[in-house]
Design a protein around this motif. Sequence first.
Motif, PDB file in Angstrom:
ATOM      1  N   ASP A 241       0.877  -1.178   0.000  1.00  0.00           N
ATOM      2  CA  ASP A 241       0.000   0.000   0.000  1.00  0.00           C
ATOM      3  C   ASP A 241       0.912   1.225   0.000  1.00  0.00           C
ATOM      4  OD1 ASP A 241      -1.587   2.196   0.683  1.00  0.00           O
ATOM      5  OD2 ASP A 241      -2.731   1.106   2.196  1.00  0.00           O
TER       6      ASP A 241
ATOM      7  N   THR B  25       0.584   4.189   0.533  1.00  0.00           N
ATOM      8  CA  THR B  25       0.369   5.213   1.560  1.00  0.00           C
ATOM      9  C   THR B  25       0.992   4.829   2.901  1.00  0.00           C
ATOM     10  OG1 THR B  25      -1.755   4.318   2.333  1.00  0.00           O
ATOM     11  CG2 THR B  25      -1.812   5.869   0.465  1.00  0.00           C
TER      12      THR B  25
ATOM     13  N   SER C 278      -1.411  -4.964  10.063  1.00  0.00           N
ATOM     14  CA  SER C 278      -2.159  -4.297   8.997  1.00  0.00           C
ATOM     15  C   SER C 278      -3.189  -3.364   9.614  1.00  0.00           C
ATOM     16  CB  SER C 278      -2.857  -5.324   8.098  1.00  0.00           C
ATOM     17  OG  SER C 278      -3.848  -6.034   8.835  1.00  0.00           O
TER      18      SER C 278
END
Length: 165
Positions: free
Chosen positions: A42, A44, A164
């Motif tokens: 990801d 970000t 996560s």
Amino acid sequence: MTTRHIISLLLENEAGALSRVAGLFSARGFNIETLTVAPTHDATLSRMTIVTSGTEAIIEQINKQLNKLVDVVQVKDITEGEHIERELVMIKISTAGLDCDQVRQIITEHEADVVDQQDDTCVIELLGNSEKINTLIAAMAQYPLLEVVRSGVSGIARGAEVLSI
């Protein structure tokens, strides 16, 4: 009792995030033994792995302080459970006047690889846990060590446990 801990965290992949984490350690007088950070799948988020030592009270304080940082999404001390840790080392030695067969025997015994060989130098590479890395460095210390470059520890929990959001 002081123990070694591997703390993994997810943080926003933004300018200054690494600096704020390092500043937290510095401001409180905590030592970072190794630090690795890279973006995750990801874009970000980045995953940071910090190896530090301290008493249980100090480690608990570190984890609480990390959780208070705005950029930090999740913190996990992976040494609390089963985990896998790896580190990369590259060792450059001077081979001038050396018996290369003897050097190769040590490299083979430690399951390392030669990744570059020049007229008077040789670069050896090993991927393993910190103990395995330290053992190779100690074995190679009998030769003229020119450089030792370590990546720092990366770690991941075994099994279904994940870090996560």
